[in-house]
Design an enzyme around this catalytic site. Structure first.
Site, PDB file in Angstrom:
ATOM      1  N   ILE A  19     -23.465-110.002 -42.211  1.00 16.19           N
ATOM      2  CA  ILE A  19     -22.325-109.092 -42.122  1.00 16.19           C
ATOM      3  C   ILE A  19     -22.137-108.334 -43.422  1.00 16.19           C
ATOM      4  CG2 ILE A  19     -19.810-108.996 -41.875  1.00 16.19           C
ATOM      5  CD1 ILE A  19     -20.016-111.369 -39.951  1.00 16.19           C
ATOM      6  N   ASP A  66     -22.451-116.741 -58.021  1.00 17.05           N
ATOM      7  CA  ASP A  66     -22.611-118.098 -57.528  1.00 17.05           C
ATOM      8  C   ASP A  66     -21.229-118.689 -57.286  1.00 17.05           C
ATOM      9  OD1 ASP A  66     -23.175-120.742 -57.010  1.00 17.05           O
ATOM     10  OD2 ASP A  66     -24.391-121.074 -58.802  1.00 17.05           O
ATOM     11  N   SER A 152     -13.855-118.003 -37.161  1.00 21.32           N
ATOM     12  CA  SER A 152     -13.056-118.515 -36.060  1.00 21.32           C
ATOM     13  C   SER A 152     -13.086-120.037 -35.987  1.00 21.32           C
ATOM     14  CB  SER A 152     -13.529-117.923 -34.731  1.00 21.32           C
ATOM     15  OG  SER A 152     -14.881-118.277 -34.485  1.00 21.32           O
ATOM     16  N   TYR A 164     -16.034-126.991 -43.564  1.00 23.17           N
ATOM     17  CA  TYR A 164     -16.116-125.544 -43.671  1.00 23.17           C
ATOM     18  C   TYR A 164     -14.858-124.912 -43.065  1.00 23.17           C
ATOM     19  CZ  TYR A 164     -17.873-120.786 -43.052  1.00 23.17           C
ATOM     20  OH  TYR A 164     -18.027-119.424 -43.080  1.00 23.17           O
ATOM     21  N   LYS A 168     -11.914-122.517 -44.923  1.00 22.34           N
ATOM     22  CA  LYS A 168     -11.528-121.198 -44.436  1.00 22.34           C
ATOM     23  C   LYS A 168     -10.049-121.158 -44.058  1.00 22.34           C
ATOM     24  CE  LYS A 168     -15.372-118.945 -44.871  1.00 22.34           C
ATOM     25  NZ  LYS A 168     -15.474-117.875 -45.891  1.00 22.34           N
ATOM     26  N   ASN A 203     -29.615-114.195 -37.908  1.00 23.35           N
ATOM     27  CA  ASN A 203     -29.239-115.356 -37.083  1.00 23.35           C
ATOM     28  C   ASN A 203     -29.576-115.173 -35.606  1.00 23.35           C
ATOM     29  OD1 ASN A 203     -27.324-113.640 -36.036  1.00 23.35           O
ATOM     30  ND2 ASN A 203     -25.578-114.965 -36.445  1.00 23.35           N
TER      31      ASN A 203
END
Length: 254
Positions: A19, A66, A152, A164, A168, A203
């Site tokens: 993206i 990084d 999402s 993860y 987020k 992907n």
């Protein structure tokens, strides 16, 4: 529509592919000078930056960043200021998947402490460090845009995405409060874009393995591609956006 990006300097982290590369390209198409950051794919990022400069005639630079390195954010900001003299937009797109990525197997409670803590801390702290590093420059100019790319997974959840998703979700809380703080010092906005599973150049093997029933649950009946997600990110990071801040926008095809 004039997005008010001509001559602005935009940092897009994780822009060597996926993206991020589409986000960088859309900003460049609007006349912005774009910094494409990378972690390991330096050659890909430099190639993408050269192509942006050739295609649109404005400046583009590849720079290493990084998420896990405490001094990387300040080093990046210094490099961008030396190159451009300003920072107008930050798109926090880089991620660290780590050992507890969404495609990992096993129970989340079995993940070693070092592994899950790295996923949580790298994704959250790395993003917050860079946001903290650019904020004084936006406050000083009285203008700026922060756009944080989430997932999402933070609201839908999935096995393997526990840490993860936690990182987020925490980013949503940060952006909401940051919008209040930054908005007191000028036209400075902070928002989150939350993509669903998105087709990118890197992907396709994952997206193609998803059962058709997965895509059919969305209003459009299909998965979005990277450029479709990039559009809302660029709008939120633009001068055309004058009133949307502190929000989380789900971009997944409905």
């Amino acid at each position: 529509m004039d997005l008010g990006l001509e001559g602005r300097t935009v940092i897009v982290t994780g822009a060597s592919g996926g993206i991020g590369r589409h986000v960088a390209r859309r900003f460049a198409a609007e006349g912005a000078d774009v910094v494409l950051t990378y972690h390991a794919s330096g050659e890909a990022a430099r190639s993408a930056a050269d192509k942006l400069a050739a295609d649109f005639g404005n400046r583009a630079m590849a720079a290493r960043f990084d998420l896990a390195a405490a001094d990387s954010a300040s080093a990046l900001v210094e490099a961008v200021l030396a190159w451009s003299g300003r920072i107008d937009v930050l798109v926090n797109n880089a991620v660290h998947w780590g050992a507890t990525a969404p495609d990992s197997t096993g129970a989340f409670e079995d993940a070693p402490d070092e592994a899950w803590q790295r996923v949580l801390r790298t994704n959250l702290e790395g993003t917050l460090r860079l946001s903290r590093a650019v904020a004084p420059h936006m406050r000083g100019r009285g203008w700026g845009r922060l756009v944080h790319v989430s997932s999402s997974i933070a609201v839908d959840g999935m096995p393997g995405g526990e840490y993860y998703g936690a990182a987020k979700a925490a980013l949503h809380g940060f952006s909401r409060s940051a919008a209040f703080s930054l908005g007191r010092d000028g036209d400075i906005l902070s928002n989150v874009v939350m993509p669903g599973l998105t087709r990118t150049e890197t992907n396709a093997h994952i997206v193609d393995s998803v059962p058709p029933e997965f895509a059919e649950r969305y209003a459009l009946g299909r998965l979005l591609d990277a450029d479709e997600v990039a559009g809302p990110i660029v709008y939120l990071g633009s001068g055309a956006n004058t009133g949307i801040t502190g929000q989380t926008l789900l971009v997944n095809g409905g």
